[in-house]
Design a protein around this motif. Structure first.
Motif, mmCIF file in Angstrom:
data_model
loop_
_atom_site.group_PDB
_atom_site.id
_atom_site.type_symbol
_atom_site.label_atom_id
_atom_site.label_comp_id
_atom_site.label_asym_id
_atom_site.label_seq_id
_atom_site.Cartn_x
_atom_site.Cartn_y
_atom_site.Cartn_z
ATOM 1 N N PHE A 31 0.813 -1.225 0.000
ATOM 2 C CA PHE A 31 0.000 0.000 0.000
ATOM 3 C C PHE A 31 0.842 1.269 0.000
ATOM 4 O O PHE A 31 1.907 1.333 0.612
ATOM 5 C CB PHE A 31 -0.918 0.018 1.227
ATOM 6 N N PRO A 62 -0.041 2.368 4.143
ATOM 7 C CA PRO A 62 -0.449 1.206 4.943
ATOM 8 C C PRO A 62 -1.259 1.668 6.164
ATOM 9 O O PRO A 62 -0.850 2.611 6.840
ATOM 10 C CB PRO A 62 0.875 0.585 5.372
ATOM 11 N N VAL A 63 -2.394 1.041 6.396
ATOM 12 C CA VAL A 63 -3.273 1.517 7.463
ATOM 13 C C VAL A 63 -2.832 0.996 8.830
ATOM 14 O O VAL A 63 -2.189 -0.042 8.942
ATOM 15 C CB VAL A 63 -4.749 1.122 7.224
ATOM 16 N N GLU A 64 -3.202 1.749 9.854
ATOM 17 C CA GLU A 64 -2.896 1.338 11.218
ATOM 18 C C GLU A 64 -4.029 0.442 11.721
ATOM 19 O O GLU A 64 -5.192 0.746 11.536
ATOM 20 C CB GLU A 64 -2.756 2.569 12.120
ATOM 21 N N ASP A 107 -13.359 0.983 9.602
ATOM 22 C CA ASP A 107 -12.829 1.733 8.490
ATOM 23 C C ASP A 107 -12.679 0.836 7.250
ATOM 24 O O ASP A 107 -12.115 -0.254 7.326
ATOM 25 C CB ASP A 107 -11.466 2.270 8.938
ATOM 26 N N ASP A 114 -10.923 1.242 4.537
ATOM 27 C CA ASP A 114 -9.543 1.065 4.081
ATOM 28 C C ASP A 114 -8.865 -0.059 4.858
ATOM 29 O O ASP A 114 -8.083 -0.832 4.306
ATOM 30 C CB ASP A 114 -8.737 2.362 4.274
ATOM 31 N N THR A 115 -9.178 -0.101 6.160
ATOM 32 C CA THR A 115 -8.584 -1.143 6.988
ATOM 33 C C THR A 115 -9.092 -2.522 6.578
ATOM 34 O O THR A 115 -8.327 -3.481 6.500
ATOM 35 C CB THR A 115 -8.904 -0.875 8.475
ATOM 36 N N TYR A 175 -7.376 -3.545 3.476
ATOM 37 C CA TYR A 175 -5.988 -3.914 3.777
ATOM 38 C C TYR A 175 -5.901 -5.367 4.253
ATOM 39 O O TYR A 175 -5.082 -6.156 3.771
ATOM 40 C CB TYR A 175 -5.443 -2.966 4.843
ATOM 41 N N ARG A 181 -4.591 -9.200 2.245
ATOM 42 C CA ARG A 181 -3.627 -10.169 2.760
ATOM 43 C C ARG A 181 -4.274 -11.545 2.922
ATOM 44 O O ARG A 181 -3.777 -12.391 3.648
ATOM 45 C CB ARG A 181 -3.068 -9.695 4.107
#
Lengths: 249, 440
Positions: A87, A90-92, B377, B379-380, B383, B387
């Protein structure tokens, strides 16, 4: 390995803004492709769309991975096929530790492939070895995923994931942006160490800088949602010298 | 307060009060306090009238007034109950079942002295932190409690075993009302880890009205862990009052997920300089539950540090209220206060009312507060999916991840594992009632 034909897309909100206008691209195993282009040209959209981000819609064209049409395939299934997206931001992820995250990630892959899951002990070895190689501090890796990581640390963490998940195709979305020279070296070393005859890369970048360390097989210029020029690695230098102006009509 | 006077609710308690009055207490001093409490309750009744009543604005107590509660206790088997509650041999355990203490052999040794409140050793501070006429529920507790306990930690003692006090409503309890009352005094330089559990094994509507008072002498340190897992039909309305002397530390972490209405009302008073408190909590609600957190800290002396940090996860039609108050008196210079309330709303119909209230009269202070309410969220989620995690697994990981920080604050290992497993079982229920995540 990756076959993109006449790909059109727009954002799935009310605006329906068109972002890609017929992208064609073919990537064979072992090749490193670079996509360059000015801001707003559709680079990141292409990267996200390939991974199946749900808020972009394919309006026309097709994406094939290993000869399989994946236009409608959910993101996690694309990952199981061997696709990976590093990304740009990169998201937290609070409360989720990198170890736990990557173990779950690998488990899901093996489960999808009907293979036996890797043992905790074996995973520990792989994890620790790669953490060391990528140079992430040991106290950092015990924290929540990306939480409180600097920009460079986040990108190192993306490389860590790349090295552990070992995808067939790694899409790197501006992984080099915002990195100091040390982090840039780690990122490019990570990419180089992962290059093989079976693994391909699609590197999206603004700058030629990364290409001092990673030598691409092909360079494409994306402007206005279309690839306007393709060439060998010299093309990147040409752009670095003369900018994108000559390609903008 | 004629508006607050609702005869029906008062009448019900009046009938109960007549049954117990003066039976258990011959101690004159306690009876006087009880009289003050009872007179106060008679004058107020339950706080059913919400308009203009800031403390109860978002909390509808009418369901309480509609049930006929009783004081009867059952005879449950402690061994059976021990299998169903969080308990550990690493702790010193005091178990109350349906309002009655089950192990009569009080632990008293060099480290810790435990006795019944009706002893002649009533501390001067008793009922001064939770005053009998400070609120209707504290008044009810004070008027009715019969098996309260006194805990005393002598000076310079670091208590090795965590002290666990669990209040269980057994599966035999029916419309039972109980009044847990605990008074704890920690001597100078002493240390204690205190666990306070509320568990309900019945399917009946029970009412639990606890009051916990803690006096901390200078240089003492208490870590407090509170778990409220009542059944979803019951009510648990609790008051915890802490008074801290200089250089003392009080850290409290709550996990509140049970009850139709659960209310966790904590107030810390810094009565001397250089004290520190950290109040943390996680509330999770679904169905038509409501979790209230009334958290307040009074800085009345200089150089004290306080932190309030709460997290909530809401699904279904549930509600939560976070009312965080920080009061800094004129003389409390160099106070440092921080407040945060973060919420994860998993459904369209869930609501959180978060209201910070800062009253600052000193000029050299540091005060910060923040609150958020939001969804998972996107986006999270993307993400995690990129994966290889499927949407459902990704959501579960993110919900648990949100809670993890608070779970990890529960230091007693057996309690932490219990809560962690409890939340694992709860997440599918929250997901069933969720309609806002993963729809992109």
């Amino acid at each position: 390995m990756l076959e993109i034909k006449n790909l059109h897309s727009s954002v799935t909100d009310d605006s329906n803004i068109k972002i890609l206008n017929g992208v064609n691209l073919s990537i064979s195993p072992g090749e490193v492709h670079v996509i360059m282009g000015p801001n707003g040209s559709g680079k990141s959209t292409l990267a996200n769309l390939l991974m199946g981000r749900p808020d972009y819609e394919i309006t026309e064209g097709e994406i094939k991975f290993d000869n399989k049409l994946i236009n409608e395939l959910p993101t996690d299934k694309r990952s199981h096929l061997g696709m990976f997206l590093a990304f740009q931001y990169p998201v937290e992820v609070p409360g989720v530790r990198p170890w736990q995250f990557l173990k779950a990630s690998l488990d899901s892959k093996y489960e999808a492939l009907d293979q036996e899951k890797i043992s905790v002990r074996e995973f520990n070895k792989i994890f620790e070895k790669n953490v060391e190689e990528v140079g992430i501090k040991s106290d950092l890796i015990k924290r929540s995923l990306n939480e409180g990581f600097s920009g460079g640390e986040k990108k190192r963490n993306e490389i860590l994931q790349l090295k552990i998940l070992k995808p067939k195709l790694a899409i790197m979305d501006e992984t080099d942006s915002g990195l100091d020279i040390d982090a840039l070296k780690v990122v490019s070393e990570g990419i180089n160490s992962m290059r093989s005859e079976e693994r391909s890369f699609l590197i999206v970048t603004h700058y030629q800088r990364l290409l001092n360390y990673v030598k691409p097989d092909f360079v494409h210029v994306l402007i206005g949602g279309e690839i306007v020029k393709s060439g060998r690695s010299e093309l990147a230098l040409e752009i670095e010298n003369s900018g994108y102006k000559s390609y903008i009509t | 307060m004629a508006d607050n006077f609702f005869p029906k609710s008062v009448q019900q308690f009046d009938q109960l009060y007549n049954k117990i009055e003066k039976k258990s207490y011959t101690d004159q001093k306690i009876q006087e306090i009880k009289n003050i409490a009872w007179d106060y309750f008679l004058s107020t009744g339950l706080p059913l009238h919400r308009r203009g009543n800031e403390e109860w604005k978002y909390t509808n107590l009418n369901p309480i007034s509609e049930i006929n509660f009783n004081l009867n206790q059952s005879n449950s088997d402690i061994k059976e109950i021990n299998k169903l509650i969080p308990i550990s041999s690493d702790w010193q355990n005091i178990i109350f079942i349906d309002g009655k203490i089950s192990n009569q052999n009080f632990i008293s040794n060099k480290e810790i002295i435990i006795s019944k409140i009706d002893s002649i050793n009533l501390p001067d501070e008793f009922a001064t932190l939770a005053k009998p006429d400070s609120s209707p529920f504290t008044a009810l507790n004070t008027a009715f409690f019969s098996e309260g306990i006194l805990i005393e930690i002598p000076d310079n003692v670091i208590v090795q075993k965590d002290l666990n006090i669990t209040f269980v409503n057994s599966n035999f309890s029916k419309n039972l009302i109980t009044f847990p009352r605990v008074f704890l005094k920690c001597g100078e330089n002493s240390e204690l880890k205190l666990i306070e559990n509320y568990i309900n094994l019945s399917n009946s509507v029970n009412l639990t009205l606890p009051v916990l008072e803690i006096v901390q002498s200078k240089n003492s340190r208490i870590e407090h862990f509170r778990v409220q897992i009542e059944n979803p039909y019951s009510f648990n309305i609790a008051s915890t009052r802490i008074l801290q002397k200089s250089n003392s530390n009080f850290f409290s972490t709550s996990f509140s997920t049970g009850a139709k209405i659960g209310r966790n009302d904590i107030h810390v008073l810094f009565d001397a300089p250089e004290a520190e408190c950290g109040l943390y909590g996680l509330y999770i609600s679904n169905g038509d539950q409501q979790q209230d957190s009334e958290i307040s800290t009074t800085h009345s002396k200089p150089n004290c540090t306080s932190k309030q940090y709460y997290k909530g996860i809401l699904s279904g039609n549930s509600k939560a209220v976070f009312s965080g108050k920080i009061l800094v008196d004129k003389d409390a210079q160099q106070s440092d206060a921080d407040q945060k309330d973060l919420n994860l709303l998993l459904s369209r119909n869930s609501e959180v009312y978060t209201k910070p209230s800062l009253e600052i009269y000193a000029d050299d202070v540091t005060c910060a507060h923040g609150a958020t309410a939001g969804n998972i969220d996107m986006d999270t989620l993307f993400y995690l999916q990129s994966r290889g995690l499927d949407l459902e697994t990704a959501k579960v990981i993110l919900i648990k991840g949100f809670a993890e920080e608070m779970i990890n604050r529960f230091k007693p290992k057996d309690l932490r594992n219990y809560i962690s497993n409890f939340i694992d079982d709860l997440i599918p229920v929250l997901r069933d009632q969720s309609d806002t995540i993963g729809t992109f």
